[in-house]
Scaffold this motif. Structure first.
Motif, PDB file in Angstrom:
ATOM      1  N   VAL A  11      -3.658   2.770   9.710  1.00  0.00           N
ATOM      2  CA  VAL A  11      -2.313   3.142   9.298  1.00  0.00           C
ATOM      3  C   VAL A  11      -2.157   4.657   9.312  1.00  0.00           C
ATOM      4  CG1 VAL A  11      -0.742   3.175   7.325  1.00  0.00           C
ATOM      5  CG2 VAL A  11      -1.919   1.056   7.943  1.00  0.00           C
ATOM      6  N   ALA A  44       6.566   1.942  11.014  1.00  0.00           N
ATOM      7  CA  ALA A  44       6.562   0.781  10.117  1.00  0.00           C
ATOM      8  C   ALA A  44       6.121  -0.486  10.842  1.00  0.00           C
ATOM      9  CB  ALA A  44       7.947   0.590   9.511  1.00  0.00           C
ATOM     10  N   ARG A  45       6.545  -0.656  12.100  1.00  0.00           N
ATOM     11  CA  ARG A  45       6.102  -1.824  12.861  1.00  0.00           C
ATOM     12  C   ARG A  45       4.592  -1.825  13.031  1.00  0.00           C
ATOM     13  NH1 ARG A  45      11.112  -1.176  15.428  1.00  0.00           N
ATOM     14  NH2 ARG A  45      10.282   0.315  16.930  1.00  0.00           N
ATOM     15  N   GLU A  47       2.466  -0.381  10.990  1.00  0.00           N
ATOM     16  CA  GLU A  47       1.854  -0.600   9.679  1.00  0.00           C
ATOM     17  C   GLU A  47       1.983  -2.050   9.224  1.00  0.00           C
ATOM     18  OE1 GLU A  47       3.850   2.236   7.215  1.00  0.00           O
ATOM     19  OE2 GLU A  47       2.530   3.890   7.798  1.00  0.00           O
ATOM     20  N   ASN A  48       3.131  -2.669   9.513  1.00  0.00           N
ATOM     21  CA  ASN A  48       3.396  -4.021   9.017  1.00  0.00           C
ATOM     22  C   ASN A  48       2.849  -5.116   9.912  1.00  0.00           C
ATOM     23  OD1 ASN A  48       4.810  -2.861   6.877  1.00  0.00           O
ATOM     24  ND2 ASN A  48       6.781  -2.993   7.939  1.00  0.00           N
ATOM     25  N   ASN A  49       2.841  -4.862  11.223  1.00  0.00           N
ATOM     26  CA  ASN A  49       2.461  -5.912  12.167  1.00  0.00           C
ATOM     27  C   ASN A  49       1.211  -5.576  12.975  1.00  0.00           C
ATOM     28  OD1 ASN A  49       5.739  -5.740  12.156  1.00  0.00           O
ATOM     29  ND2 ASN A  49       5.049  -7.856  12.139  1.00  0.00           N
TER      30      ASN A  49
END
Length: 267
Positions: free
Chosen positions: A106, A159-160, A162-164
């Motif tokens: 991340v 964010a994509r 980090e999240n996926n």
């Protein structure tokens, strides 16, 4: 309160495998090929964090002509691509496979987003038109508006990841560049587009607008007579083209050619 957008819902249903298939089947891009992946990733990021911001409004207001936009967008894509390649080298990334990207964290994603943000929003960034970003913005309020929009779009990119997962985020933005910006420099279909366009310059009957519309555009600007040199400039660095030539090329429809379906990115 409104629900999730159709884009958000579609994204939620996607996996690495589905985005990989989109890149392969619809753009002819092997996502394992890191060079090809970073090329269209640079286009996707540039389109989201530069072109599809208030910069497009400035274009509509006349601060940038169509030819300026071609030069500025290609130059910005080049700058983003350089930074993506540098980031990949620093982390020892040599392939776009899941294994090749597995070690990214991340923090690595955040660092990439911040690196791109700093370069894109630098007020003294020199554009190929000769102006700086600050000159183009004209006012501090307009500059702040661009900074805010670039920040929002790049935060979405990070964010994509980090999240996926980092690979999904990279593939998703690469697919955006590959599928939404098929007429851009750096796209795998660009060499074919250039070759076809240079060929019709001396064959007006083959022009997509038709010979009568093509004839309306003449005379060509000085410096276009050497077709080999024109092709080389379009392939290597279209941002270095003379502004009059860039404007003529856009008016002549270089972005409107229909590339054969069997060519990557063809429509």
């Amino acid at each position: 309160m409104g629900g999730a957008s159709s884009i958000d819902r579609a994204q939620a249903m996607m996996t690495e495998e589905t985005v990989e298939e989109m890149l392969r089947s619809r753009a002819g891009i092997d996502p394992v090929d890191l060079t090809a992946l970073l090329d269209v990733l640079a286009i996707g990021i540039t389109n989201s964090a530069w072109r599809n911001t208030c910069v497009e409004d400035w274009h509509g207001e006349g601060r940038l002509s169509d030819g300026d936009m071609m030069r500025v967008n290609s130059h910005t894509t080049h700058g983003v691509r350089q930074r993506l390649r540098g980031w990949a080298r620093e982390h020892g990334i040599r392939t776009g496979t899941r294994e090749g990207l597995a070690g990214l964290t991340v923090e690595d994603a955040d660092a990439l987003g911040y690196r791109l943000f700093r370069w894109l929003t630098n007020p003294e960034r020199k554009l190929p038109t000769g102006a700086t970003l600050r000159d183009l913005a004209r006012t501090e309020a307009d500059l702040d508006e661009y900074v805010e929009e670039a920040d929002r779009n790049l935060r979405g990119f990070v964010a994509r990841m980090e999240n996926n997962g980092v690979r999904f985020g990279l593939l998703f933005s690469a697919a955006h560049g590959a599928l939404a910006c098929t007429e851009w420099w750096g796209h795998p279909s660009w060499p074919t587009r250039v070759d076809q366009f240079v060929a019709v310059l001396d064959n007006p009957a083959d022009h997509p607008y038709g010979p009568k519309e093509y004839e309306r555009l003449r005379p060509e600007p000085a410096g276009m007579q050497d077709r080999s040199a024109l092709r080389a400039a379009l392939m290597r660095a279209p941002w270095e083209l003379d502004s009059a030539i860039a404007e003529w090329l856009i008016d002549a429809g270089i972005g409107c050619l229909r590339i054969a379906p069997d060519v990557p990115g063809g429509r």
